[in-house]
Structures are given as structure tokens and as C-alpha cells.
Design a protein around this motif. Structure first.
Motif, mmCIF file in Angstrom:
data_model
loop_
_atom_site.group_PDB
_atom_site.id
_atom_site.type_symbol
_atom_site.label_atom_id
_atom_site.label_comp_id
_atom_site.label_asym_id
_atom_site.label_seq_id
_atom_site.Cartn_x
_atom_site.Cartn_y
_atom_site.Cartn_z
ATOM 1 N N SER A 11 0.797 -1.241 -0.058
ATOM 2 C CA SER A 11 -0.141 -0.015 0.587
ATOM 3 C C SER A 11 0.995 1.008 -0.047
ATOM 4 O O SER A 11 2.164 1.233 -0.382
ATOM 5 N N THR A 12 0.215 2.307 0.600
ATOM 6 C CA THR A 12 1.195 3.733 -0.077
ATOM 7 C C THR A 12 2.198 3.242 0.889
ATOM 8 O O THR A 12 3.135 4.492 0.571
ATOM 9 N N GLN A 93 -1.770 -0.240 -3.521
ATOM 10 C CA GLN A 93 -2.250 0.572 -3.440
ATOM 11 C C GLN A 93 -2.791 0.569 -5.352
ATOM 12 O O GLN A 93 -2.377 0.378 -6.059
ATOM 13 N N GLN A 94 -4.200 0.901 -5.088
ATOM 14 C CA GLN A 94 -4.876 1.586 -6.884
ATOM 15 C C GLN A 94 -4.193 2.814 -7.263
ATOM 16 O O GLN A 94 -3.756 3.234 -7.263
ATOM 17 N N HIS A 95 -4.480 2.280 -9.028
ATOM 18 C CA HIS A 95 -4.715 3.377 -9.768
ATOM 19 C C HIS A 95 -2.930 3.562 -10.012
ATOM 20 O O HIS A 95 -3.124 4.209 -10.670
ATOM 21 N N TRP A 133 -1.638 7.197 -6.595
ATOM 22 C CA TRP A 133 -3.589 7.636 -6.534
ATOM 23 C C TRP A 133 -3.381 8.991 -5.971
ATOM 24 O O TRP A 133 -4.579 8.911 -6.403
ATOM 25 N N ASP A 276 -6.144 -2.473 -2.804
ATOM 26 C CA ASP A 276 -6.292 -2.509 -1.564
ATOM 27 C C ASP A 276 -7.533 -3.018 -1.371
ATOM 28 O O ASP A 276 -8.009 -3.488 -0.346
ATOM 29 N N ASN A 277 -8.020 -2.036 -2.263
ATOM 30 C CA ASN A 277 -9.474 -1.866 -1.256
ATOM 31 C C ASN A 277 -10.070 -2.781 -2.131
ATOM 32 O O ASN A 277 -11.000 -3.288 -0.781
ATOM 33 N N GLY A 297 -6.985 4.194 5.729
ATOM 34 C CA GLY A 297 -5.166 3.823 5.880
ATOM 35 C C GLY A 297 -4.589 4.928 5.081
ATOM 36 O O GLY A 297 -5.420 6.098 6.365
ATOM 37 N N THR A 298 -3.921 4.993 4.914
ATOM 38 C CA THR A 298 -3.409 6.692 4.321
ATOM 39 C C THR A 298 -4.480 6.881 3.668
ATOM 40 O O THR A 298 -4.665 8.117 4.057
ATOM 41 N N SER A 299 -5.550 7.115 3.101
ATOM 42 C CA SER A 299 -6.419 7.312 2.297
ATOM 43 C C SER A 299 -7.289 6.739 3.078
ATOM 44 O O SER A 299 -7.313 5.535 3.586
ATOM 45 N N PHE A 320 -16.292 -0.692 -8.917
ATOM 46 C CA PHE A 320 -14.363 -2.071 -9.041
ATOM 47 C C PHE A 320 -14.909 -3.466 -9.257
ATOM 48 O O PHE A 320 -16.498 -3.236 -8.689
ATOM 49 N N CYS A 332 -12.927 7.382 -1.789
ATOM 50 C CA CYS A 332 -12.111 8.016 -1.662
ATOM 51 C C CYS A 332 -12.104 9.012 -1.596
ATOM 52 O O CYS A 332 -11.918 9.928 -1.665
HETATM 53 O O1 LIG Z 1 -6.660 5.515 -4.791
HETATM 54 C C1 LIG Z 1 -7.364 5.067 -3.472
HETATM 55 C C2 LIG Z 1 -8.855 4.262 -3.929
HETATM 56 O O2 LIG Z 1 -8.907 4.749 -4.813
HETATM 57 C C3 LIG Z 1 -6.639 4.579 -2.757
HETATM 58 O O3 LIG Z 1 -7.196 3.651 -1.201
HETATM 59 C C4 LIG Z 1 -5.333 3.271 -2.649
HETATM 60 O O4 LIG Z 1 -5.823 2.576 -3.437
HETATM 61 C C5 LIG Z 1 -4.546 3.733 -1.701
HETATM 62 O O5 LIG Z 1 -4.758 2.827 -0.311
HETATM 63 P P1 LIG Z 1 -4.212 3.283 0.893
HETATM 64 O O6 LIG Z 1 -3.056 2.655 0.948
HETATM 65 O O7 LIG Z 1 -4.976 4.620 1.535
HETATM 66 O O8 LIG Z 1 -5.296 1.546 1.560
#
Ligand SMILES: O=C(CO)[C@@H](O)[C@H](O)COP(=O)(O)O
Ligand SMILES: Nc1ncnc2c1ncn2[C@@H]1O[C@H](COP(=O)(O)OP(=O)(O)O)[C@@H](O)[C@H]1O
Length: 525
Positions: A11-12, A93-95, A133, A276-277, A297-299, A320, A332
Motif C-alpha cells: 500500500s502507500t 495501492q490502486q491506480h 493515486w 488494496d481496497n 489507511g493513508t487514504s 470496481f 476514496c
Molecule cells: O485511490 C485509492 C482508492 O481508489 C486509494 O485507496 C489507494 O488504493 C491507496 O490505498 P491506501 O494505501 O490508503 O490503503
């Protein structure tokens, strides 16, 4: 006999591993590598590189590879029995996207275990860094997409989201326009998830429907890349994209690099990675029913599996693929933990003050004080911001009243989350809370009262890595979702928080004023 499945989560801010015994229902091992603390030479204290333009947020993909080697080294030092692992899966981490030249295909197949992953795979990058992201620099490309492809409502109907800055489609278009030579040199574009999956499997692997839907180019009706969108985004993009497949597919057997270096069993399956989501959806046990979840999380994210496809008219929410089949909805919030950390640092307080003390000494609703917690650009709602906005007493606005500042920020985050999630038809009466900040009792209390819902916290905290391990057990080992959820996705009853009617009424009254405050401050289009 034990059946061990390993889940990885990139993740981030960290790379983590969690191993389960799918027969006994035990989590047998977990470990974490923090990018900022453990790999300081990447100059990424929060997992990303500083840029003079704050809308540009990139990370070094070699940091992810080095963290994977470091994680496995640490596991080896702990005596983790790699040979017992039947299958591995993971999430990212997505995107975020990784750009690779044509040498990647051979390089990933021929990894030499006497060297590191990063030293062998760095030459196959066609772009040194990866947009992640948090990047909001593609507003122009999003506008171009909407104009050329029938508008945001149409894009949303096809892909589950209107054109969104952090989604990979607009990021690819920007790269192709700004660095045409490097784009031409790119033979493959992976997501963080599918890149790491390919490295583990030692071959070019597919993107799954869960993470693929975060690219603005997956047609949710056909579950294929949408030809019209792909050809608009950039020249020859179709040939640079990996295949897209259901999450439950096997990418291959584990690469000999990991067999020789760490002692994995050569027969271990690598199950496709996901975002991750979507992985957390599995890890909190919400893959097969309508249970909603919030990940801090970070987001911060708010998500749930979906019965009927619905899209957000305000364009903050997304659809998704659900790794267990069907779809999931997600919103998010970019100003999640980093906003909380920012205020914590400004006030010079510790997490105990932030999670507990501040809530004990202040009143629910914080009187007239209101805090819009957008330290940087926000994506839900979509506004540009470089500082938070506070309205209330002089001591509150000047941050002298530290306790009220913390409460009002957390209340602002959850009221904003409630406002943005109203498009989802079902109003959850039960929400599962996960992610690093879910341990905060103050935040769990505010979440319960703002959403008027029971807040459940999980026995196993790292839901993304757990979800990855459970996906490996399901796809490779044939364990059913109900069996896995029953064994691993239990909430901790001692940490459940019930809503209090009196507090619910306070927020129900305040949320309208808060919405007006946001609208007035940011004059949304
Ligand atoms: O952009 C998004 C979801 O669309 C974020 O949720 C990333 O997937 C980062 O995830 P974390 O590291 O915060 O869990
Ligand atoms: N006691 C705490 N209270 C609130 N937030 C916390 C606490 N401990 C850790 N965090 C937050 O958790 C975040 C990391 O959560 P995590 O789910 O691991 O993030 P990610 O998966 O995005 O790397 C950190 O940024 C930190 O701000």
C-alpha cells in the motif's frame, strides 16, 4: 495438514505480509516493512516523492521491489517456513502505474537469485517513477476524455467512474503527450498490483477486474478493455496493456528467484493480485453480503459489495470488480491519515491525545466549531485545496484549543464521508472499520454516531493482506468464501461501538451546516 497461504500488501506507506493456515483458521505470521522508516534512501517518508508541483505525486517502483526483498529477508531471519506456502496472492495501492520497456519480459523471466530484484529490473523501466493515486495533475486530460468520449455520465456508465485524475487512463494520456519518446519506448504498462504479481510469477501477468476498473478503461459490461476509450487515450495503447481477467485466476507458479533465494516451494501458485481496497473487501468478510466497510489507511475509503450497479452523480464514487465476483462501490478520501498526521504534528500531540484524551474533554458536535480537513487537494468532493478551513471560536481557529481541533477534524472527516456516500442506496446499520487508524476509539465513536451504525473492528487488523491470503486460499486451495470468512473475518466484540441516539441527533443537525460550509469555501462547480 496445515495449508499455508501468504498474502502481500503493497500500500502507500508499507509492504506487508500475512500468512494463514486455511485449515486451522489461524493467522500464523505477519510482518511489515515501512517505506519511510526502513528504506530512507528513497526519500519517501510517506511512501511518495516530494515534487515542486504538489499535484504531481509519484513513487519509485524500485522502492516497492527493494521492500519486497527486505520483507522476505526479514521473514527468513524470523525462520518463516517459505516451503510450506501453497500459494501467494497480493494487493497494491490502486491506480498507480509502472511503465516498462520491451526488455521487461525477458528480464522478469530470468531473474538471478544472486542479485536483487531492483538491480535487475531497473533497466526495464521506460519511466523512472510511477504516478500514484494521490496525483491530481491530469485535470486537462480528464476534460479531454469527457469531451471526446461522450461526457462523464457516459464514461461512468461504461467504466464505473467519470474521468478521474488519479485513474490510470488520464495518467497514461498525460505521459504519452508529455514524454512521447518514453511512451513509444513503453512495451507494457502495469498497475502496482499486476507488476508485483508478474515479478512473483516471473512472467507478465494479467490485471484483475478489481484493480483494472480503477483505470477508467475497463468496460464493466464486457469485462474487457474498452476499444474506443483505449484508442482515444494514446497511440498503440491496446498493445501495451496486459490482459484483464477475473481475480481468481492463477498467474503462474512462483519464480525460481524466490525458490532459490528464500526457499519457497517451486509448486506454489501465484494468484492474480488486486487493488488494496478490493482486497480489504475480502479481508473484512464483506465480499458476499451488503456489509459496508471503512478503511482508515493513508487514504480513507468507504466501500461495500454491490448488488445492483449504481454510479455516483457527483462523480466521487466508483465501481470496481469484487474479487469474489460481481462489483463493489468505493469512495476514496485523499485527506485521510496524512491530514490527521498533519494536525497531530501542528499541535505537537501524541496518538493517545488524538485518539482518546481530546474526545474526553470536548462535547459531541464541537459546538459551533467546524473543520474542513483538506490539507491538500481532495477527491471527494473534488476540490483543489492547500490548507484546511476552520470556523468557530478564536481559540479553535488559532489551534490553541487543541482538543477541539482534533475532535472537529475527525468529525469533519466523517461528516464529509457521510455526505459523499449518500448516493449509495443502502444506509448501512453495521460498518466494519479497518486500516491503521481504526484502532482510534475516538474515531470509531464519531463514525458510529455520524453514520448511526454499529462500528465493528476486526480481530485481524491488516485486512488488505488478509484478503490477499484468503484469495490465495480460495483460488488455489479451493476453500470456500463462507468457510474462510467464518474462520478469519471475525470482529472483536470488545471493540464494537454502538451509536448513541443523542449524539446521532447532534450530527444529523450539524451535517447540513457543514455541507454549506464546504460549498461556501470551495464554491463547487
Ligand atoms: O485511490 C485509492 C482508492 O481508489 C486509494 O485507496 C489507494 O488504493 C491507496 O490505498 P491506501 O494505501 O490508503 O490503503
Ligand atoms: N493510533 C493511531 N491513531 C490514528 N491513526 C494511526 C494510529 N496509528 C497509526 N495510524 C495511522 O495509520 C496510517 C497507516 O495505516 P495503514 O492502514 O497501514 O496505511 P497504508 O495501508 O495506506 O500504508 C498512518 O499513516 C497513521 O497515520
Amino acid at each position: 495438514m496445515a495449508k499455508i497461504y501468504l498474502g502481500l500488501d503493497a500500500s502507500t506507506q508499507s509492504m506487508s505480509a500475512l500468512a494463514v493456515d486455511a485449515v486451522s483458521g489461524e493467522v500464523v505470521y505477519s510482518k511489515n516493512v515501512n517505506f519511510g522508516a526502513d528504506l530512507p534512501w528513497y526519500n519517501s517518508p510517506s511512501g511518495y516523492l516530494k515534487n515542486e508541483d504538489p499535484s504531481v505525486v509519484h513513487a519509485d517502483p524500485m522502492m516497492w521491489l527493494d521492500s519486497l526483498d527486505m520483507l522476505f529477508e526479514r521473514m527468513k531471519a524470523d525462520g518463516f517456513d517459505f516451503a510450506s506456502v501453497a500459494a501467494v496472492s497480493g494487493s497494491g495501492q490502486q491506480h498507480g502505474s509502472v511503465y516498462l520497456n520491451s526488455s521487461f519480459f525477458k528480464a522478469v523471466e530470468n531473474l538471478d537469485s544472486s542479485k536483487t530484484l531492483a538491480e535487475q529490473l531497473k533497466p526495464s523501466l521506460s519511466r523512472a517513477t510511477s504516478p500514484i493515486w494521490m496525483d491530481t495533475s491530469t485535470t486537462l486530460e480528464c476534460r479531454e476524455m469527457a469531451e471526446a468520449l461522450g461526457g462523464n455520465a457516459e464514461l461512468s456508465r461504461i467504466t464505473g467512474s467519470g474521468a478521474i485524475e488519479r485513474f490510470t487512463g488520464s495518467q497514461i494520456r498525460k505521459f504519452a503527450k508529455q514524454e512521447p519518446e518514453n511512451y513509444a519506448d513503453t512495451a507494457r504498462i502495469h498497475l502496482v498490483s499486476s507488476y508485483l504479481c508478474s515479478v512473483l510469477a516471473g512472467r507478465d501477468c494479467a490485471i484483475d477486474f478489481g484493480d483494472g476498473a480503477g483505470m477508467n478503461m475497463l468496460n464493466l459490461s464486457t469485462l474487457k478493455w474498452d476499444g474506443k476509450i483505449v484508442s482515444f487515450l494514446a497511440d498503440n495503447l491496446a498493445e501495451k496493456l496486459p490482459e484483464v481477467k477475473a481475480s481468481a485466476n492463477i498467474g503462474g507458479k512462483i519464480s525460481k528467484y524466490f525458490v532459490e533465494k528464500y526457499g519457497f516451494n517451486a509448486e506454489a501458485d501465484i494468484v492474480l493480485f488486486t487493488g488494496d481496497n478490493p482486497s480489504s473487501l475480502v479481508g473484512v468478510g464483506a465480499m458476499a453480503d451488503a456489509t459496508a466497510a471503512i478503511s482508515l489507511g493513508t487514504s480513507d475509503t468507504f466501500f461495500a459489495s454491490m448488488k445492483d450497479l449504481a454510479t455516483d452523480p457527483d462523480m466521487c464514487g466508483h465501481v470496481f470488480g469484487n474479487p469474489a465476483g460481481g462489483f463493489m462501490s468505493l469512495i476514496c478520501f485523499r485527506n485521510g491519515s496524512l491530514a490527521r498526521e498533519h494536525l497531530k504534528a501542528d499541535l505537537g500531540v501524541d496518538w493517545t491525545f488524538f485518539d482518546k484524551t481530546s474526545f474526553e474533554s470536548t462535547k459531541v458536535g464541537c459546538g459551533e466549531n467546524m473543520f474542513i480537513p483538506f490539507y491538500g487537494d481532495e477527491i471527494a468532493p473534488r476540490v483543489n485545496s492547500d490548507s484546511p478551513r476552520l470556523k468557530g471560536t478564536a481559540d479553535f481557529e488559532s489551534l490553541k484549543d487543541k482538543a477541539s481541533a482534533v475532535r472537529a477534524l475527525v468529525e469533519g472527516q466523517f461528516m464529509n464521508m457521510k455526505l459523499r456516500s449518500d448516493w449509495m442506496s443502502s444506509k448501512p446499520s453495521r460498518i466494519r472499520l479497518t486500516g491503521g487508524a481504526s484502532k482510534s476509539d475516538g474515531m470509531a465513536r464519531v463514525a458510529a454516531d455520524v453514520f448511526n451504525a454499529t462500528i465493528e473492528r476486526m480481530k485481524v487488523g491488516n485486512s488488505a493482506a488478509l484478503g490477499a491470503a484468503l484469495r490465495a486460499a480460495n483460488a488455489s486451495g479451493g476453500f470456500s468464501w463462507s468457510d474462510l470468512a467464518e474462520k478469519f473475518c471475525k470482529s472483536d466484540a470488545s471493540k464494537t461501538v454502538e451509536p448513541i441516539a443523542e449524539n446521532v441527533a447532534v450530527y444529523a443537525e450539524k451535517i447540513g451546516k457543514f455541507a454549506k460550509f464546504i460549498e461556501a469555501e470551495y464554491k463547487r462547480a
